[in-house]
Design an enzyme around this catalytic site. Structure first.
Site, mmCIF file in Angstrom:
data_model
loop_
_atom_site.group_PDB
_atom_site.id
_atom_site.type_symbol
_atom_site.label_atom_id
_atom_site.label_comp_id
_atom_site.label_asym_id
_atom_site.label_seq_id
_atom_site.Cartn_x
_atom_site.Cartn_y
_atom_site.Cartn_z
ATOM 1 C CG HIS A 63 4.374 -1.656 1.925
ATOM 2 N ND1 HIS A 63 3.073 -2.068 1.990
ATOM 3 C CD2 HIS A 63 5.031 -2.316 2.914
ATOM 4 C CE1 HIS A 63 2.936 -2.961 2.975
ATOM 5 N NE2 HIS A 63 4.101 -3.108 3.559
ATOM 6 C CG HIS A 85 -0.263 -0.254 2.499
ATOM 7 N ND1 HIS A 85 0.575 0.680 3.078
ATOM 8 C CD2 HIS A 85 -0.239 -1.333 3.329
ATOM 9 C CE1 HIS A 85 1.055 0.206 4.202
ATOM 10 N NE2 HIS A 85 0.597 -1.020 4.384
ATOM 11 C CG ASP A 122 4.743 -2.474 11.745
ATOM 12 O OD1 ASP A 122 3.750 -2.906 12.346
ATOM 13 O OD2 ASP A 122 4.796 -2.379 10.511
#
Ligand code: PAF
Length: 286
Positions: free
Chosen positions: A41, A38, A154
């Site tokens: 990235h 998506h 993350d």
């Protein structure tokens, strides 16, 4: 934009090593992914392509980091659209190995990163960061990149990788990139596609809770407990089940009582059967 024939799709370690051998005089970048790419990235790949002559995107749904087999089974696999996506964003090579290629026999060697991987997601997903750190080190050994790009969504994963690289003297520069959000604030994630329209409409509450905490910090609040309580109130709606909402030191990922150093406010919550995570950075001088 380059023509569609330019990107190379490589499935084996031997072929990738052979292909990269002559490129080693210039820096090589790695963007490790599990596919279902998506815009988040896309930002990592574009950044890597701007800074590096040769960009490898790895696409591998790593079985050893899933503690729930059904989560592994339903993880989206979209190699052909991912290939076009990588091409459009300036990558040169896709490395998409099979599970057998990466794990030809049950592994006996793992990377365990200590305290930084124990709280937050580490508490609720036993073995997850061991799987992540091990596969990322394997990818570093296979690609031998000069730099590797990871998203701040993350944040704990990023901290775990940074710590692993420091502890094991891995000669790879870790390049973080900010979280990319939808227009309503929802952090982009491959898991968002599992949300029903109704779930999708409440998912932005995660970011709203974080924003609410940030604005309370702006007004002078420093107590983690009080910030946590207020942020949880924003998430007290049917359809959302909070797994954790914690304020942690940004480097060690250990819970803190008062914000004095760089910190992160981190959330994991279930929206229906989809687990979403998000976080924001709180600089010490806030
Ligand atoms: O963030 C991910 O997509 C994965 O955890 C990673 C870093 C590619 C390792 O499998």
């Amino acid at each position: 934009m380059r023509s569609p024939v330019d990107i190379e799709l490589i499935h084996t370690i031997a072929q990738l090593r052979e292909r990269l051998h002559p490129s080693r005089s210039a820096p090589i970048a790695l963007v490790p992914t599990m596919g279902a790419l998506h815009t988040g990235h896309g930002t990592l790949i574009t950044k890597a392509a701007t800074e590096t002559a040769c960009v490898v995107v790895s696409i591998f749904v790593n079985p050893t980091q899933f503690n729930d087999p059904s989560d592994y089974q339903r993880y989206p696999r979209t190699l052909s659209t991912d290939s076009e996506f990588c091409q459009r964003h300036g990558a040169h090579i896709i490395f998409a190995p099979s599970a057998e290629e990466m794990y030809p026999e049950p592994p006996q060697t793992f990377v365990e990163v200590g305290a930084v991987s124990e709280h937050l997601c580490g508490k609720f997903r036993p073995g997850h960061f061991r799987g992540v750190a091990t596969v990322v080190l394997k990818l570093f050994q296979i690609v031998q990149p000069d730099r590797a790009y990871f998203g701040e969504k993350d944040a704990q994963q990023l901290a775990v990788i940074q710590r692993m690289v420091r502890d094991l003297n891995v000669p790879v520069e870790i390049v973080p990139a900010p979280t990319v959000r939808e227009s309503d604030g929802l952090a982009m994630s491959s898991r968002n596609q599992h949300l029903t329209p109704e779930q999708r409409s409440i998912a932005p509450l995660l970011y709203q809770a974080l924003q609410h905490a940030l604005s309370t910090i702006e007004k002078g609040e420093r107590s983690a407990a009080s910030l946590q309580q207020q942020a949880l109130a924003t998430l007290a709606v049917p359809g959302i089940r909070v797994e954790y909402l914690e304020i942690v030191d940004a480097a060690s990922m250990q819970p803190i009582e008062t914000i004095q150093t760089d910190a992160r406010i981190a959330i994991a919550a279930w929206v229906g059967s989809t687990r979403l995570i998000d976080n924001v950075f709180v600089p010490a001088c806030h």
